[in-house]
Design a protein around this motif. Sequence first.
Motif, mmCIF file in Angstrom:
data_model
loop_
_atom_site.group_PDB
_atom_site.id
_atom_site.type_symbol
_atom_site.label_atom_id
_atom_site.label_comp_id
_atom_site.label_asym_id
_atom_site.label_seq_id
_atom_site.Cartn_x
_atom_site.Cartn_y
_atom_site.Cartn_z
ATOM 1 N N MET A 1 41.369 39.356 -0.421
ATOM 2 C CA MET A 1 41.459 39.934 -1.752
ATOM 3 C C MET A 1 42.921 40.079 -2.148
ATOM 4 S SD MET A 1 38.722 42.993 -1.956
ATOM 5 C CE MET A 1 37.351 42.589 -2.962
ATOM 6 N N ALA A 2 43.211 39.745 -3.371
ATOM 7 C CA ALA A 2 44.561 39.908 -3.904
ATOM 8 C C ALA A 2 44.778 41.367 -4.290
ATOM 9 C CB ALA A 2 44.750 39.011 -5.122
ATOM 10 N N ASN A 3 46.010 41.804 -4.217
ATOM 11 C CA ASN A 3 46.375 43.142 -4.679
ATOM 12 C C ASN A 3 46.851 43.025 -6.118
ATOM 13 O OD1 ASN A 3 45.950 44.693 -2.296
ATOM 14 N ND2 ASN A 3 47.717 43.663 -1.419
ATOM 15 N N VAL A 4 46.326 43.889 -6.980
ATOM 16 C CA VAL A 4 46.702 43.894 -8.391
ATOM 17 C C VAL A 4 47.427 45.200 -8.666
ATOM 18 C CG1 VAL A 4 45.892 43.751 -10.766
ATOM 19 C CG2 VAL A 4 44.669 42.501 -8.966
ATOM 20 N N ARG A 5 48.687 45.088 -9.073
ATOM 21 C CA ARG A 5 49.489 46.260 -9.412
ATOM 22 C C ARG A 5 49.382 46.508 -10.912
ATOM 23 N NH1 ARG A 5 54.860 44.835 -5.920
ATOM 24 N NH2 ARG A 5 53.890 45.128 -3.887
ATOM 25 N N LEU A 6 49.139 47.749 -11.255
ATOM 26 C CA LEU A 6 48.943 48.128 -12.654
ATOM 27 C C LEU A 6 50.100 48.990 -13.140
ATOM 28 C CD1 LEU A 6 45.218 49.128 -12.244
ATOM 29 C CD2 LEU A 6 46.070 47.034 -13.284
ATOM 30 N N ALA A 7 50.647 48.628 -14.292
ATOM 31 C CA ALA A 7 51.690 49.440 -14.922
ATOM 32 C C ALA A 7 51.093 50.794 -15.287
ATOM 33 C CB ALA A 7 52.213 48.730 -16.165
ATOM 34 N N PRO A 8 51.916 51.837 -15.359
ATOM 35 C CA PRO A 8 51.398 53.176 -15.667
ATOM 36 C C PRO A 8 50.508 53.239 -16.905
ATOM 37 C CG PRO A 8 53.662 53.351 -14.944
ATOM 38 C CD PRO A 8 53.360 51.877 -15.067
ATOM 39 N N VAL A 9 50.820 52.501 -17.945
ATOM 40 C CA VAL A 9 50.029 52.551 -19.178
ATOM 41 C C VAL A 9 48.610 51.988 -18.989
ATOM 42 C CG1 VAL A 9 50.817 50.326 -20.110
ATOM 43 C CG2 VAL A 9 50.206 52.185 -21.666
ATOM 44 N N LEU A 10 48.385 51.203 -17.958
ATOM 45 C CA LEU A 10 47.061 50.620 -17.695
ATOM 46 C C LEU A 10 46.228 51.443 -16.716
ATOM 47 C CD1 LEU A 10 48.065 46.864 -17.287
ATOM 48 C CD2 LEU A 10 47.016 47.948 -19.289
ATOM 49 N N ARG A 11 46.837 52.334 -16.011
ATOM 50 C CA ARG A 11 46.152 53.040 -14.919
ATOM 51 C C ARG A 11 44.975 53.890 -15.370
ATOM 52 N NH1 ARG A 11 51.734 54.488 -11.762
ATOM 53 N NH2 ARG A 11 52.254 52.293 -11.367
ATOM 54 N N SER A 12 45.046 54.474 -16.543
ATOM 55 C CA SER A 12 43.924 55.299 -17.007
ATOM 56 C C SER A 12 42.665 54.451 -17.201
ATOM 57 C CB SER A 12 44.280 56.028 -18.299
ATOM 58 O OG SER A 12 44.516 55.103 -19.342
ATOM 59 N N SER A 13 42.825 53.168 -17.468
ATOM 60 C CA SER A 13 41.678 52.269 -17.632
ATOM 61 C C SER A 13 41.120 51.802 -16.302
ATOM 62 C CB SER A 13 42.079 51.041 -18.463
ATOM 63 O OG SER A 13 42.450 51.425 -19.757
ATOM 64 N N ALA A 14 41.816 52.144 -15.217
ATOM 65 C CA ALA A 14 41.380 51.751 -13.881
ATOM 66 C C ALA A 14 41.215 52.981 -12.990
ATOM 67 C CB ALA A 14 42.375 50.776 -13.274
ATOM 68 N N GLY A 15 40.762 54.062 -13.583
ATOM 69 C CA GLY A 15 40.503 55.278 -12.819
ATOM 70 C C GLY A 15 41.746 55.922 -12.250
ATOM 71 N N GLY A 16 42.908 55.632 -12.840
ATOM 72 C CA GLY A 16 44.151 56.223 -12.372
ATOM 73 C C GLY A 16 44.815 55.483 -11.228
ATOM 74 N N SER A 17 44.230 54.385 -10.807
ATOM 75 C CA SER A 17 44.768 53.638 -9.665
ATOM 76 C C SER A 17 46.065 52.929 -10.007
ATOM 77 C CB SER A 17 43.761 52.599 -9.184
ATOM 78 O OG SER A 17 42.594 53.224 -8.737
ATOM 79 N N LYS A 18 46.983 52.969 -9.070
ATOM 80 C CA LYS A 18 48.258 52.270 -9.193
ATOM 81 C C LYS A 18 48.102 50.813 -8.771
ATOM 82 C CE LYS A 18 52.856 53.503 -7.764
ATOM 83 N NZ LYS A 18 53.650 54.268 -6.799
ATOM 84 N N GLN A 19 47.215 50.599 -7.827
ATOM 85 C CA GLN A 19 46.967 49.262 -7.286
ATOM 86 C C GLN A 19 45.506 49.160 -6.895
ATOM 87 O OE1 GLN A 19 50.000 47.462 -4.756
ATOM 88 N NE2 GLN A 19 48.455 47.198 -3.172
ATOM 89 N N VAL A 20 44.903 48.004 -7.183
ATOM 90 C CA VAL A 20 43.516 47.752 -6.804
ATOM 91 C C VAL A 20 43.429 46.357 -6.179
ATOM 92 C CG1 VAL A 20 42.520 49.258 -8.566
ATOM 93 C CG2 VAL A 20 42.939 46.865 -9.105
ATOM 94 N N SER A 21 42.355 46.099 -5.478
ATOM 95 C CA SER A 21 42.108 44.773 -4.919
ATOM 96 C C SER A 21 41.104 44.048 -5.793
ATOM 97 C CB SER A 21 41.551 44.893 -3.502
ATOM 98 O OG SER A 21 42.503 45.487 -2.661
#
Length: 90
Positions: A1-21
Amino acid sequence: MANVRLAPVLRSSAGGSKQVSAQGNTLNEVLNDLYSRFPALKEQIQPEQELSKFVNVYVNDQDVRYLQGLETAVGASDVVTLLPAMAGGR
C-alpha cells in the motif's frame, strides 16, 4: 500500500488523518481507493475526470504533471503527497 500524505486543509475530509494508506498500481487507482473511504476528498482533489488544477500531486516528491498524470505508476513503498495550491496576499 502506498502512503498518502494529506495537507492540513485536507485532513478534516479524511477523519483528521495526516497520512493514510491506499492501494493501487497507478495514481488513479490509489486516489479511487482513497475516495471510496473518504468521499469528501474527491471534490477537493478531482471534481472532474482530471485532477483539479488547484491541487499539486506528487509521487515521491515528483510532480505528476511531469510524469504520466493519473497513470503515474505507484508502488507499495511510494509516497503520494496531496497539496492544494494556496493563494493570498493583497
